[in-house]
Scaffold this motif. Structure first.
Motif, PDB file in Angstrom:
ATOM      1  N   PRO A 273      66.173 -66.052  73.261  1.00 15.59           N
ATOM      2  CA  PRO A 273      66.614 -64.649  73.181  1.00 15.59           C
ATOM      3  C   PRO A 273      66.071 -63.804  74.324  1.00 15.59           C
ATOM      4  CG  PRO A 273      64.975 -65.134  71.478  1.00 15.59           C
ATOM      5  CD  PRO A 273      65.390 -66.446  72.080  1.00 15.59           C
ATOM      6  N   GLY A 274      64.889 -64.171  74.857  1.00 11.71           N
ATOM      7  CA  GLY A 274      64.367 -63.428  76.000  1.00 11.71           C
ATOM      8  C   GLY A 274      65.259 -63.549  77.215  1.00 11.71           C
ATOM      9  N   GLY A 275      65.806 -64.753  77.441  1.00  9.06           N
ATOM     10  CA  GLY A 275      66.743 -64.954  78.536  1.00  9.06           C
ATOM     11  C   GLY A 275      68.044 -64.220  78.306  1.00  9.06           C
ATOM     12  N   TRP A 276      68.528 -64.229  77.045  1.00 10.38           N
ATOM     13  CA  TRP A 276      69.789 -63.538  76.725  1.00 10.38           C
ATOM     14  C   TRP A 276      69.650 -62.038  76.947  1.00 10.38           C
ATOM     15  CZ3 TRP A 276      71.569 -59.694  73.594  1.00 10.38           C
ATOM     16  CH2 TRP A 276      72.960 -59.617  73.428  1.00 10.38           C
ATOM     17  N   LEU A 277      68.538 -61.456  76.488  1.00 10.89           N
ATOM     18  CA  LEU A 277      68.334 -60.016  76.652  1.00 10.89           C
ATOM     19  C   LEU A 277      68.228 -59.639  78.126  1.00 10.89           C
ATOM     20  CD1 LEU A 277      65.830 -59.361  73.725  1.00 10.89           C
ATOM     21  CD2 LEU A 277      68.153 -58.450  73.936  1.00 10.89           C
ATOM     22  N   ALA A 278      67.631 -60.506  78.925  1.00 14.35           N
ATOM     23  CA  ALA A 278      67.554 -60.239  80.362  1.00 14.35           C
ATOM     24  C   ALA A 278      68.942 -60.279  80.990  1.00 14.35           C
ATOM     25  CB  ALA A 278      66.647 -61.264  81.036  1.00 14.35           C
ATOM     26  N   ASP A 279      69.740 -61.271  80.599  1.00 13.84           N
ATOM     27  CA  ASP A 279      71.089 -61.409  81.148  1.00 13.84           C
ATOM     28  C   ASP A 279      71.997 -60.249  80.763  1.00 13.84           C
ATOM     29  OD1 ASP A 279      70.674 -63.753  82.509  1.00 13.84           O
ATOM     30  OD2 ASP A 279      71.498 -65.052  80.956  1.00 13.84           O
ATOM     31  N   ASN A 280      71.811 -59.709  79.561  1.00  9.71           N
ATOM     32  CA  ASN A 280      72.793 -58.776  79.005  1.00  9.71           C
ATOM     33  C   ASN A 280      72.311 -57.339  78.836  1.00  9.71           C
ATOM     34  OD1 ASN A 280      75.261 -60.574  77.966  1.00  9.71           O
ATOM     35  ND2 ASN A 280      73.362 -61.695  77.566  1.00  9.71           N
ATOM     36  N   VAL A 281      70.985 -57.118  78.798  1.00 11.98           N
ATOM     37  CA  VAL A 281      70.487 -55.781  78.476  1.00 11.98           C
ATOM     38  C   VAL A 281      69.526 -55.243  79.534  1.00 11.98           C
ATOM     39  CG1 VAL A 281      69.314 -54.354  76.754  1.00 11.98           C
ATOM     40  CG2 VAL A 281      70.733 -56.281  76.009  1.00 11.98           C
ATOM     41  N   PHE A 282      68.402 -55.918  79.741  1.00  7.12           N
ATOM     42  CA  PHE A 282      67.310 -55.332  80.526  1.00  7.12           C
ATOM     43  C   PHE A 282      67.310 -55.715  81.995  1.00  7.12           C
ATOM     44  CE2 PHE A 282      65.386 -55.814  76.189  1.00  7.12           C
ATOM     45  CZ  PHE A 282      65.346 -54.463  75.878  1.00  7.12           C
ATOM     46  N   GLY A 283      67.802 -56.895  82.323  1.00  6.01           N
ATOM     47  CA  GLY A 283      67.559 -57.444  83.649  1.00  6.01           C
ATOM     48  C   GLY A 283      66.239 -58.192  83.643  1.00  6.01           C
ATOM     49  N   GLN A 284      66.062 -59.075  84.597  1.00  8.88           N
ATOM     50  CA  GLN A 284      64.888 -59.950  84.576  1.00  8.88           C
ATOM     51  C   GLN A 284      63.597 -59.213  84.908  1.00  8.88           C
ATOM     52  OE1 GLN A 284      66.522 -62.588  87.431  1.00  8.88           O
ATOM     53  NE2 GLN A 284      67.576 -63.864  85.943  1.00  8.88           N
ATOM     54  N   GLN A 285      63.647 -58.273  85.845  1.00  6.58           N
ATOM     55  CA  GLN A 285      62.419 -57.571  86.243  1.00  6.58           C
ATOM     56  C   GLN A 285      61.814 -56.781  85.085  1.00  6.58           C
ATOM     57  OE1 GLN A 285      62.458 -55.251  89.824  1.00  6.58           O
ATOM     58  NE2 GLN A 285      63.427 -56.842  91.061  1.00  6.58           N
ATOM     59  N   LYS A 286      62.643 -56.026  84.370  1.00  7.71           N
ATOM     60  CA  LYS A 286      62.139 -55.247  83.238  1.00  7.71           C
ATOM     61  C   LYS A 286      61.682 -56.159  82.103  1.00  7.71           C
ATOM     62  CE  LYS A 286      64.738 -50.965  83.973  1.00  7.71           C
ATOM     63  NZ  LYS A 286      65.772 -50.055  83.408  1.00  7.71           N
ATOM     64  N   SER A 287      62.370 -57.274  81.909  1.00 13.90           N
ATOM     65  CA  SER A 287      61.972 -58.197  80.846  1.00 13.90           C
ATOM     66  C   SER A 287      60.572 -58.752  81.103  1.00 13.90           C
ATOM     67  CB  SER A 287      62.981 -59.346  80.742  1.00 13.90           C
ATOM     68  OG  SER A 287      64.241 -58.876  80.302  1.00 13.90           O
ATOM     69  N   ILE A 288      60.263 -59.048  82.364  1.00 14.96           N
ATOM     70  CA  ILE A 288      58.918 -59.520  82.713  1.00 14.96           C
ATOM     71  C   ILE A 288      57.883 -58.440  82.405  1.00 14.96           C
ATOM     72  CG2 ILE A 288      57.429 -60.195  84.648  1.00 14.96           C
ATOM     73  CD1 ILE A 288      59.963 -61.470  85.912  1.00 14.96           C
ATOM     74  N   TRP A 289      58.190 -57.198  82.764  1.00 14.85           N
ATOM     75  CA  TRP A 289      57.270 -56.085  82.542  1.00 14.85           C
ATOM     76  C   TRP A 289      57.018 -55.852  81.049  1.00 14.85           C
ATOM     77  CZ3 TRP A 289      53.676 -53.271  84.669  1.00 14.85           C
ATOM     78  CH2 TRP A 289      53.358 -52.008  84.166  1.00 14.85           C
ATOM     79  N   TYR A 290      58.101 -55.766  80.259  1.00 17.60           N
ATOM     80  CA  TYR A 290      57.944 -55.545  78.821  1.00 17.60           C
ATOM     81  C   TYR A 290      57.211 -56.708  78.164  1.00 17.60           C
ATOM     82  CZ  TYR A 290      61.506 -51.912  79.506  1.00 17.60           C
ATOM     83  OH  TYR A 290      62.202 -50.823  79.939  1.00 17.60           O
ATOM     84  N   GLY A 291      57.518 -57.927  78.617  1.00 15.79           N
ATOM     85  CA  GLY A 291      56.860 -59.100  78.059  1.00 15.79           C
ATOM     86  C   GLY A 291      55.362 -59.076  78.299  1.00 15.79           C
ATOM     87  N   GLY A 292      54.947 -58.706  79.508  1.00 20.33           N
ATOM     88  CA  GLY A 292      53.526 -58.633  79.817  1.00 20.33           C
ATOM     89  C   GLY A 292      52.793 -57.625  78.945  1.00 20.33           C
ATOM     90  N   ILE A 293      53.445 -56.493  78.674  1.00 21.38           N
ATOM     91  CA  ILE A 293      52.825 -55.479  77.814  1.00 21.38           C
ATOM     92  C   ILE A 293      52.638 -56.016  76.393  1.00 21.38           C
ATOM     93  CG2 ILE A 293      53.195 -53.231  76.711  1.00 21.38           C
ATOM     94  CD1 ILE A 293      54.597 -52.344  79.311  1.00 21.38           C
ATOM     95  N   LEU A 294      53.658 -56.676  75.851  1.00 24.29           N
ATOM     96  CA  LEU A 294      53.542 -57.248  74.505  1.00 24.29           C
ATOM     97  C   LEU A 294      52.433 -58.302  74.441  1.00 24.29           C
ATOM     98  CD1 LEU A 294      57.318 -57.687  73.568  1.00 24.29           C
ATOM     99  CD2 LEU A 294      55.687 -56.114  72.496  1.00 24.29           C
ATOM    100  N   ILE A 295      52.327 -59.132  75.475  1.00 24.30           N
ATOM    101  CA  ILE A 295      51.272 -60.156  75.515  1.00 24.30           C
ATOM    102  C   ILE A 295      49.897 -59.501  75.496  1.00 24.30           C
ATOM    103  CG2 ILE A 295      50.195 -61.925  76.962  1.00 24.30           C
ATOM    104  CD1 ILE A 295      53.061 -62.601  77.947  1.00 24.30           C
ATOM    105  N   MET A 296      49.709 -58.468  76.315  1.00 26.35           N
ATOM    106  CA  MET A 296      48.419 -57.789  76.367  1.00 26.35           C
ATOM    107  C   MET A 296      48.063 -57.172  75.017  1.00 26.35           C
ATOM    108  SD  MET A 296      47.218 -54.667  78.884  1.00 26.35           S
ATOM    109  CE  MET A 296      48.340 -53.506  78.073  1.00 26.35           C
TER     110      MET A 296
END
Length: 494
Positions: free
Chosen positions: A72-95
């Motif tokens: 789903p992370g790949g799907w959301l990047a492809d269809n909603v956020f783009g890859q750059q924003k997905s990396i940023w949001y993902g890093g925040i959730l991990i932290m």
């Protein structure tokens, strides 16, 4: 591109992704090094106090979820956020997840923290790898393979640092201080990513523009129906007493069924309603076979954090100069060997390609699986020593990690690169997600396997390790046998 190739002869954007992934892996592998040890430590010693079977199942579920959510992370990047924003949001959730884990408290708080880390990694992992592939444009040769090998060196540099810092803090000082150090690592990664984002030159900034294909809606319905069927199958298995979803192990086994069925459903959807031509279908089928090979490999390799970690704690002599090393720190030999050998393997692929001798991806997969098996053969003999009544030396685990590293370098970065080459463009990030689903399935199997590890009974350990040897040898030989037809179906991709 050569005038901008300022990072080991590669695009400058590779440096941004290299260091972002390095700090993310610092947090992930650092925490993983102490995870099952913390869960199996008695509450009187500030651990979670779970038994080995439950802890291993939770470990498998968590490490599987980390990679399963890449789809789903790949799907959301492809269809909603783009890859750059997905990396940023993902890093925040991990932290945030690691900060929650750093809070002493109940099991519920602990599991919430694991959930945040898993969700964040699902956003970050497939998309950062996709951008690495995009840095090379239409270049699908050995240069791209070498770039992924360098990227892989960043992963393992982070792993080496994380497992050193977090293991010492967690095992020797305080478990939750170890989890807090993982949060600090991800925070540093976010800062580095934001400051150097311009080097990516807009790659992955916006989501891919999707074109609705004939039959795509019905294909999605087909996928949902099979997913519902998988859930129904789990209820039937529960009713028949085959699984017990009231236990952690039963839940893990049920998730394994879901992963297999949903993956089959996804590939069926692509074949039936994905709008692919015959050449693309063949290449997607090769991705499916690589998925199977990768799942088997990770089922053995990822026991570093479960079975091999428990073996290090309970059956290994870790004394050096009168000091007992933390059990988790022995996992550092894998990233240590990766850092040393990654540039060597990258150079080997380029040199062999120049001589028209570069082995095809299926042959590399076969070799990687055989090396994983040889590593467990070493552990089989180490376990035999333990059965005889003495602890094994650290050298057995070190040699095992050397073989596993050799297998990893011939399979994992090559598999990542092959997926970026073979994947149809409109399913690019989703196919990267599928690659990580293979890792999810392997991690889940590794966790379930560790559930059979009894720290009070060494006699069953040799048999456990030998079963992995047989699985790895059989799978590796099959890839070597069928490498010819797979190579033909890959077309111009090696």
């Amino acid at each position: 591109m050569s005038s901008e190739s300022t990072f080991f002869g590669h695009p400058r954007g590779l440096a941004t992704l290299f260091f972002t992934e390095m700090w993310e892996r610092f947090s992930y592998y650092g925490m993983r090094a102490i995870l099952i040890l913390f869960m199996t430590t008695e509450t009187a010693q500030q651990g979670l106090g779970l038994d080995v079977e439950t802890s291993a199942a939770v470990y498998g579920l968590y490490t599987a979820a980390v990679y399963l959510l890449s789809l789903p992370g790949g799907w959301l990047a492809d269809n909603v956020f783009g890859q750059q924003k997905s990396i940023w949001y993902g890093g925040i959730l991990i932290m945030v997840g690691h900060l929650i884990l750093a809070i002493p408290g109940s099991q519920e708080i602990f599991f919430i923290g694991l959930g945040f880390v898993a969700m964040g990694t699902g956003f970050l992992k497939p998309n950062i790898s996709s951008i690495v592939g995009d840095l090379y444009g239409d270049d699908k040769g050995a240069k791209r393979d070498a770039g992924f090998s360098i990227f892989y060196m960043g992963i393992n540099l982070g792993s080496l640092l994380g497992q050193t810092v977090v293991s010492f803090l967690g095992e020797k000082v305080d478990w939750h201080m170890g989890f807090g150090a993982a949060a600090v690592g991800m925070f540093l990664g976010l800062i580095q990513y934001k400051l150097t984002l311009g080097t990516l030159k807009g790659i992955g900034m916006k989501p891919e523009k999707k074109v609705k294909l004939p039959g795509e809606k019905s294909g999605a319905t087909f996928t949902y129906a099979l997913t519902a069927g998988a859930i129904l199958l789990i209820f039937v298995m529960q009713y028949l007493g085959i699984v017990d979803v009231t236990t952690a192990r039963g839940i893990a086994e049920s998730v394994g069924v879901l992963i297999v069925v949903v993956t089959l459903a996804y590939f069926a959807n692509i074949f039936i309603s994905g709008g692919l031509d015959m050449a693309e279908r063949k290449q997607v089928f090769v991705i499916f076979l690589l998925f199977i090979g990768a799942s088997v490999f990770w089922a053995g390799f990822e026991q570093a954090g479960s079975t091999l970690n428990l073996f290090a704690r309970d059956y290994t002599d870790r004394m050096i100069f009168g000091y007992e090393l933390p059990a988790g720190i022995l996992q550092n030999f894998n990233p240590f060997f990766i850092i040393i050998l990654s540039p060597v393997f990258g150079a080997i692929w380029i040199r062999l390609a120049a001589k028209q001798m570069n082995p095809s991806t299926p042959i590399k997969f076969g070799f990687g699986l055989l090396m994983m098996a040889v590593g467990f053969l070493v552990m089989y003999f180490a376990a035999v020593i333990v059965v005889q009544g003495t602890k094994a030396g650290m050298g057995w685990l070190i040699v095992t990690y050397l073989f596993h590293t050799t297998g990893e370098l011939t399979l994992s970065p090559v598999g990542l690169s092959a997926t970026t080459k073979l994947a149809p463009r409109k399913y690019y990030s989703q196919m990267m997600g599928i690659w990580f689903v293979a890792t999810a399935l392997g991690n889940l199997i590794a966790g379930l396997f560790a559930g059979g590890f009894d720290p009070n009974d060494a006699s069953q350990v040799p048999g456990l390790f030998m079963s992995v040897v047989l699985l790895g040898v059989g799978s590796g030989i099959m890839f070597l046998i069928f490498s010819g037809f797979m190579r033909r179906w890959m077309g111009n991709v090696r």
